[in-house]
Design a protein around this motif. Structure first.
Motif, short mmCIF file in Angstrom:
data_model
loop_
_atom_site.label_atom_id
_atom_site.label_comp_id
_atom_site.label_asym_id
_atom_site.label_seq_id
_atom_site.Cartn_x
_atom_site.Cartn_y
_atom_site.Cartn_z
N PHE A 21 43.94 13.28 -21.83
CA PHE A 21 44.51 13.35 -23.16
C PHE A 21 44.29 12.03 -23.91
N GLU A 22 44.67 12.03 -25.18
CA GLU A 22 44.26 10.96 -26.09
C GLU A 22 44.68 9.57 -25.63
N LEU A 23 45.85 9.45 -25.05
CA LEU A 23 46.34 8.14 -24.63
C LEU A 23 45.40 7.49 -23.62
N TYR A 24 44.71 8.31 -22.82
CA TYR A 24 43.82 7.82 -21.77
C TYR A 24 42.37 7.66 -22.25
N GLU A 25 42.17 7.67 -23.54
CA GLU A 25 40.82 7.71 -24.10
C GLU A 25 39.92 6.59 -23.57
N GLU A 26 40.47 5.39 -23.39
CA GLU A 26 39.65 4.26 -22.97
C GLU A 26 39.63 4.06 -21.46
N LEU A 27 40.31 4.90 -20.72
CA LEU A 27 40.35 4.78 -19.27
C LEU A 27 39.21 5.58 -18.64
N THR A 28 38.70 5.10 -17.51
CA THR A 28 37.74 5.86 -16.72
C THR A 28 38.54 6.72 -15.75
N VAL A 29 38.63 8.01 -16.07
CA VAL A 29 39.53 8.90 -15.35
C VAL A 29 38.75 10.00 -14.63
N HIS A 30 39.15 10.27 -13.39
CA HIS A 30 38.60 11.37 -12.60
C HIS A 30 39.77 12.27 -12.21
N PHE A 31 39.64 13.57 -12.44
CA PHE A 31 40.71 14.52 -12.15
C PHE A 31 40.39 15.34 -10.92
N SER A 32 41.39 15.53 -10.07
CA SER A 32 41.17 16.24 -8.81
C SER A 32 41.19 17.75 -8.97
N LYS A 33 41.62 18.22 -10.15
CA LYS A 33 41.69 19.66 -10.45
C LYS A 33 42.53 20.40 -9.41
N ASN A 34 41.89 21.18 -8.53
CA ASN A 34 42.66 22.08 -7.67
C ASN A 34 42.86 21.58 -6.24
N ILE A 35 42.49 20.34 -5.96
CA ILE A 35 42.72 19.82 -4.61
C ILE A 35 43.60 18.57 -4.69
N ALA A 36 44.16 18.20 -3.57
CA ALA A 36 45.03 17.02 -3.53
C ALA A 36 44.24 15.80 -3.98
N VAL A 37 44.89 14.95 -4.76
CA VAL A 37 44.18 13.80 -5.33
C VAL A 37 43.68 12.86 -4.24
N GLU A 38 44.41 12.75 -3.12
CA GLU A 38 43.95 11.90 -2.03
C GLU A 38 42.63 12.40 -1.46
N ASN A 39 42.55 13.72 -1.25
CA ASN A 39 41.32 14.30 -0.71
C ASN A 39 40.17 14.15 -1.70
N TYR A 40 40.47 14.37 -2.97
CA TYR A 40 39.43 14.25 -3.98
C TYR A 40 38.89 12.83 -4.05
N PHE A 41 39.80 11.85 -4.02
CA PHE A 41 39.37 10.45 -4.08
C PHE A 41 38.44 10.13 -2.92
N ARG A 42 38.78 10.57 -1.72
CA ARG A 42 37.95 10.25 -0.55
C ARG A 42 36.60 10.94 -0.65
N GLU A 43 36.61 12.22 -1.03
CA GLU A 43 35.34 12.95 -1.16
C GLU A 43 34.45 12.34 -2.23
N PHE A 44 35.04 11.98 -3.36
CA PHE A 44 34.29 11.38 -4.47
C PHE A 44 33.69 10.05 -4.06
N SER A 45 34.47 9.24 -3.37
CA SER A 45 33.99 7.92 -2.93
C SER A 45 32.83 8.04 -1.96
N LEU A 46 32.97 8.95 -0.99
CA LEU A 46 31.91 9.12 0.00
C LEU A 46 30.65 9.69 -0.64
N LYS A 47 30.81 10.67 -1.50
CA LYS A 47 29.67 11.31 -2.15
C LYS A 47 28.88 10.33 -3.00
#
Length: 340
Positions: free
Chosen positions: A29-55
């Motif tokens: 959303f607008e407040l986060y406009e200048e942030l580099t944001v990644h959303f985990s969508k339908n999986i736990a954010v911890e799992n998404y972070f690890r998968e994204f980092s490894l990939k």
């Protein structure tokens, strides 16, 4: 917390740090406009972070976690994957009577197995720090510190008149927030005092339908109104005489900080970090958790002008719990790492 994330990101950029933010959910959303944001969508954010980092073969120097369960295998896996300095911030309230025995034993085991993979623990109140040590072991005392939450105090319009008889509730609508107790307390008031009273409840949650039905069952529709969520709370607090917060669980309440910033005293319970902010008879009133009769008497005393807060209540928040101080204290954690 949204404004803290934005202010912290800006402060880090000025010092040459760059941040990738990983959030649960799926929309920026607008407040986060200048942030580099990644959303985990339908999986736990911890799992998404690890998968994204490894990939993407990403190696982070520092990992902050907020609103993430402490001392899980996630921290062990991340430490082995990329060896970042890990800072875990605990925002999680505990039950008023503590966790059941099985949960306490489980926490001790988690602390013994996984706490060593976390380099620094942060509690958002002294209460929270004490709970971290209670849950996961006193050996963590030297690596656990308190950084209080803060708010952007200048956003809050100041109350200048008492707005007699008007009360605000700003809360998620779930059982642990105690709104059901407030409804009972109002119902116990004498009829002549009910006619002097208006309570507006801002917030949404799983108990909304049940609470509205309870208000109808007790014939309190003209007294208690449900206003839903509102982005205008910084301007709305000043229209009321008191914030009512009959909560059973709290860590460090942003609603209390917001109310005080608007110069509106608070009626609340002694749970979590509340007593680190509210001083009974000075900037609010404290009643025993779940004590409906005591809450009724407090509201009655306020309406009859038998008890009152006359001095300004905004100065403590302006001095001790402002957003700039919170950001600076979190930046200090990075400075400590750089100096090692």
């Amino acid at each position: 917390m949204d404004r803290f994330f934005v202010a912290y990101d800006q402060a880090c950029r000025k010092r040459g740090y760059s941040i990738d933010w990983f959030f649960a959910g799926g929309e920026k959303f607008e407040l986060y406009e200048e942030l580099t944001v990644h959303f985990s969508k339908n999986i736990a954010v911890e799992n998404y972070f690890r998968e994204f980092s490894l990939k993407n073969n990403l190696q982070y120097d520092v990992l902050f976690t907020h609103f993430v369960e402490l001392c899980t295998s996630f921290f062990k896996k991340i430490k082995k994957d990329q060896k970042p300095y890990i800072i875990a911030v605990d925002h999680n309230p505990r039950p008023v009577n503590g966790f059941p025995f099985r949960k306490r034993v489980k926490n001790k085991l988690k602390g013994a197995v996984c706490a060593s993979y976390i380099d620094r623990f942060v509690g958002v109140s002294s209460y929270t720090k004490a709970q971290i040590l209670k849950d996961y072991g006193n050996r963590l005392a030297n690596i656990t510190r308190v950084i209080y939450n803060g708010i952007e105090v200048e956003r809050y319009e100041k109350r200048t008149d008492p707005n007699f008889g008007k009360f605000i509730v700003a809360s998620h609508l779930r059982p642990s927030k105690g709104i059901q107790d407030l409804i009972c307390a109002v119902d116990f008031l004498p009829g002549n005092l009910k006619n002097m009273l208006q309570i507006d409840i801002y917030g949404e949650g799983p108990m909304e339908t049940e609470l509205k039905q309870e208000v109808r069952n007790r014939g309190l529709e003209k007294i208690i109104s449900f206003k839903g969520s509102s982005p205008d709370l910084p301007d709305l607090f000043s229209r009321y005489s008191y914030l009512l917060q009959p909560t059973y669980m709290e860590c460090f309440s942003l609603s209390i900080l917001e109310s005080l910033a608007a110069n509106v005293p608070v009626v609340t319970t002694p749970v979590g970090g509340n007593l680190e902010i509210i001083r009974n008879n000075e900037n609010g009133f404290i009643f025993e958790t779940g004590n409906v009769a005591q809450l009724t008497e407090l509201i009655k005393g306020i309406l009859l002008n038998e008890i009152y807060i006359t001095e300004p209540v905004d100065k403590l928040v302006e001095k001790e719990f402002n957003l700039e101080r919170m950001v600076n204290n979190h930046i200090e954690l990075l400075t400590e790492i750089d100096n090692k």
